[in-house]
Design an enzyme around this catalytic site. Structure first.
Site, PDB file in Angstrom:
ATOM      1  NE  ARG A 185      31.198  59.077  33.359  1.00 45.09           N
ATOM      2  CZ  ARG A 185      31.862  60.043  32.712  1.00 45.09           C
ATOM      3  NH1 ARG A 185      31.896  61.263  33.205  1.00 45.09           N
ATOM      4  NH2 ARG A 185      32.501  59.787  31.586  1.00 45.09           N
ATOM      5  CG  ASN A 215      27.091  49.979  27.433  1.00 46.28           C
ATOM      6  OD1 ASN A 215      28.174  50.002  26.863  1.00 46.28           O
ATOM      7  ND2 ASN A 215      26.188  49.048  27.199  1.00 46.28           N
ATOM      8  CG  HIS A 229      28.696  58.406  30.309  1.00 46.57           C
ATOM      9  ND1 HIS A 229      28.221  58.799  31.534  1.00 46.57           N
ATOM     10  CD2 HIS A 229      29.324  59.489  29.779  1.00 46.57           C
ATOM     11  CE1 HIS A 229      28.525  60.078  31.733  1.00 46.57           C
ATOM     12  NE2 HIS A 229      29.189  60.513  30.689  1.00 46.57           N
ATOM     13  CB  CYS A 230      28.657  53.197  33.536  1.00 46.14           C
ATOM     14  SG  CYS A 230      26.964  53.459  33.079  1.00 46.14           S
ATOM     15  CB  ILE A 231      33.276  51.358  32.046  1.00 41.87           C
ATOM     16  CG1 ILE A 231      33.263  51.583  30.527  1.00 41.87           C
ATOM     17  CG2 ILE A 231      32.258  50.307  32.462  1.00 41.87           C
ATOM     18  CD1 ILE A 231      33.790  50.377  29.726  1.00 41.87           C
TER      19      ILE A 231
END
Ligand code: KQY
Length: 366
Positions: free
Chosen positions: A94, A352, A354-356
């Protein structure tokens, strides 16, 4: 090399689509960093595979990995997931991936932000982020899209858009002295407007409590659809999250969006509070900047979910609020498949689902 553009998406008639708009692919990166992922990434890797497998039900997934771990990733991932050799310093796609923009003629371009590991020399989480900083341009080369080099240090997790002119962010992150200290709030707004083609920026004060990204917006809220947002709530007035969530609620309920709408706010429960256990603090290399000690409060949030082609992939933590979060998300997205993936080990790395992940929108002529 991909073509580098010297104009801006706004000037050229491109805009950043929202996450609920149709996607061509989702990109992820393989976790191997030994001062962030215990036991050489073994537990995190299993959860990244589960996330990718869930996404692949609705969207093609591409993984990037360095040469040393290529065979490991290829063997662990299902055949339908593409694995390509691009090195990175950690695995937060992300934040290190390109942010795409599209136009109505069915053309797509990529924004490459400048990346400094969430704070550079002042507050960064590791030294040497050159490989991370090179990922967005390489990604655009693989997807075949021209690139804008944006003169702004920014991570993709620090912004959300509704695709209709509104952008959500936090002052804690975008105005942090470790990002763009030479720029004021208006200068940052001007750059966001030029490179994402948004008209209105809604500034929350802070992100989630103890979030090592300096308060990324994607860990406290998400855009469900234009005019509707999900926000992490907190009912315990003794919890430091309480004042942060209530302040965010006040901003969101008092601000109208770019289209003049009052926002509908859907509250998500706070999981926990959750803390690093004794076991989880073992078997990882020591880091100068990332606190992975037993007892450290984790920045856990159900808002850190991915929307991808009529599917919602959200993190679960093995706690009683998981089922409540699923019901809320299913009600918020009645026509979507809602899948929970156990993601405690991803959380231990500081973010989490969304971040990955980073979506690549489809090219679509209107
Ligand atoms: O919130 C995100 N977009 C990324 C989290 C990065 C954590 C680094 N350890």
């Amino acid at each position: 090399m991909s073509t580098t553009l010297n104009t801006s998406p706004k000037l050229d008639g491109f805009r950043m689509p929202a996450e609920h708009e149709p996607q061509d692919q989702v990109w992820m990166a393989w976790p191997t960093r030994e001062d962030n992922w215990r036991e050489k990434g073994k537990h995190a890797q299993a959860e990244f595979v589960a996330v990718a497998t869930a996404i692949a039900q609705s969207t093609n997934v591409t993984f990037i990995v360095d040469a040393k771990h290529y065979e490991q990733a290829r063997t662990a991932l299902p055949d339908q997931i593409r694995v390509i050799e691009i090195p990175s310093d950690d695995c937060w796609m992300r934040d290190i991936g390109a942010t795409y923009v599209v136009n109505d003629l069915g053309e797509r371009r990529a924004n490459s932000w400048q990346f400094n590991a969430w704070g550079g020399e002042l507050d960064g989480l590791y030294d040497s982020w050159e490989q991370d900083n090179a990922v967005a341009e390489k990604m655009a080369m693989v997807t075949g899209d021209p690139v804008y080099q944006v003169p702004l240090i920014l991570e993709g997790g620090s912004i959300h858009v509704d695709g209709e002119g509104t952008l959500f962010t936090t002052e804690e992150c975008l105005l942090h002295p470790s990002r763009n200290p030479h720029l004021g709030k208006n200068d940052i707004e001007d750059l966001l407007k030029a490179y994402l083609n948004v008209e209105k920026i809604i500034w929350l004060k802070d992100g989630l409590y103890n979030d090592e990204t300096n308060g990324h917006v994607d860990n406290i809220m998400h855009v469900i659809r234009p005019g509707v947002v999900a926000l992490t709530d907190c009912d315990d007035s003794d919890d430091p999250q309480y004042a942060i969530s209530k302040a965010a609620l006040k901003v969101l309920s008092e601000t109208i969006d770019a289209k003049g709408r009052a926002l509908e706010i859907i509250k998500l429960p706070l999981p926990g509070p959750l803390f690093v256990s004794e076991d989880e603090a073992q078997n990882l290399l020591e880091s100068d900047s990332m606190n992975r000690q037993a007892g450290e409060r984790l920045a856990a949030s159900y808002a850190n979910f991915l929307i991808t082609n009529k599917s919602i992939i959200f993190p679960t933590f093995g706690v009683k609020t998981d089922e409540q979060a699923r019901e809320i998300l299913q009600k918020a997205f009645p026509e979507f498949t809602v899948t929970g993936v156990y993601a405690r080990n991803i959380l231990l790395g500081g973010g989490n689902i969304h971040c990955i992940t980073q979506q690549v929108p489809i090219k679509c002529a209107v």
